[in-house]
Design an enzyme around this catalytic site. Structure first.
Site: not given
Ligand code: BG6
Length: 313
Positions: A69, A94, A163, A207, A266
């Site tokens: 994360r 990832r 991202h 979002d 992103e």
């Molecule tokens: C974003 C999406 O790119 O990533 C969101 O638009 C999503 O909807 C977020 O919640 C995080 O995704 P993840 O899979 O890393 O929890």
């Protein structure tokens, strides 16, 4: 993997990470860390600036199969929800271990290229032959290039995103510029088409997929006193995300209140038709991320890049 041959004193080193080695990439202008787990940029810090990327504490003890994360996850070969039930959100790149393809340095820049190729595990999720390469270059800016090559005999289609989680003082004071007038698909209220008016503000969950945005965006953060610019090529879409308190505080891999500390802007190909990659063909997307300090009046301080001495050839 034998990594010593890719190291260069003062420029490229490898340290242990929780699931894989982490490359430390240093240039006169700054440094970045890239985990081989996920091909994931964990940090980027230009000399004289505070860290540009936000990374969750949970990244230090990441479990196999889980996505880190924060930093810059590589979402590939699909962005967002899986094409069929049981597959991971944002693809599998990832959560795979990448290998080092090459490293190199010039006077002002240092680069590492990582590669991912199919395994039995990836074929079970997505039955295609590919070579995915991520080049991370640290120079006056951080440049990421994600190149998809179809090494198989049949065409395939992808969606994707770099991202990036940008570290901010408090998301409530942040705005994202460069998307005024752009149509977007708003996932927060459950999927509504809308049009951006002025800068993006973060008064609650955001979002959004701006599916026809191929130019630059700027994160304006008066709290830290800087702007982060994201320029790109090969990207038809920009995704902007912050989960706010409701969803953010419910996420197991973030601490309470962490959602205040980042905005995701992103560099993507998503939301419109996928990218078709023919056998033998390549597709590349590039993001160039630069941190620009602001003076007390909020104006960019020009010509103030700081440098450090690093070994040269
Ligand atoms: C974003 C999406 O790119 O990533 C969101 O638009 C999503 O909807 C977020 O919640 C995080 O995704 P993840 O899979 O890393 O929890």
């Amino acid at each position: 993997m034998q990594l010593d041959k890719f190291a260069a004193p003062g420029r490229i080193a490898f340290r242990d990470g929780p699931l894989s080695p982490v490359a430390v990439v240093v240039s006169p202008y700054g440094s970045a860390e890239v985990s081989l787990y996920g091909g994931h940029v964990l940090s980027y810090r230009p000399v004289g600036h505070s860290p540009v990327l936000w990374l969750a504490e949970s990244a230090k003890s990441i479990a196999p199969g889980k996505a880190i994360r924060g930093g810059i996850p590589v979402c590939w070969p699909w962005f967002g929800a899986a094409p069929r039930a049981g597959l991971p959100n944002h693809g599998f790149a990832r959560t795979q271990i990448w290998s080092v393809v090459s490293t190199e340095y010039e006077k002002d820049t240092t680069s590492i290229t990582l590669g991912l190729v199919p395994t039995d595990a990836t074929r079970a999720l997505w039955p295609h032959d590919f070579l995915l390469q991520l080049t991370v270059t640290v120079g006056p800016a951080l440049v990421l290039t994600l190149e998809t090559e179809n090494t198989g005999a049949a065409p395939f289609a992808i969606t994707e995103a770099l991202h990036s989680y940008f570290r901010v003082r408090d998301v409530a004071g942040v705005s994202v510029m460069g998307l005024d007038g752009q149509p977007y698909f708003d996932k927060a209220p459950g999927g509504v088409d809308s049009v951006q008016s002025g800068p993006i503000a973060f008064a609650g969950e955001v979002d959004r997929i701006y599916a026809r945005h191929s130019s630059a965006a700027i994160v304006n953060d008066p709290g830290v006193g800087r702007r982060i610019s994201i320029e790109k090529t090969g990207s038809a879409a920009t995704v902007v995300w912050n989960p706010a308190a409701g969803k953010g505080d419910a996420m197991a891999d973030m601490a309470q209140g962490d959602w205040r500390r980042f905005v995701c802007v992103e560099t993507a190909n998503a939301g419109a038709g996928p990218i078709e990659v023919a056998p033998g063909a390549k597709h590349a997307v590039t993001a160039t991320i630069a941190s620009i300090l602001l003076d007390k009046d909020g104006n960019p301080i020009k010509g103030r890049e700081e440098r450090i001495d690093v070994p040269s050839r």
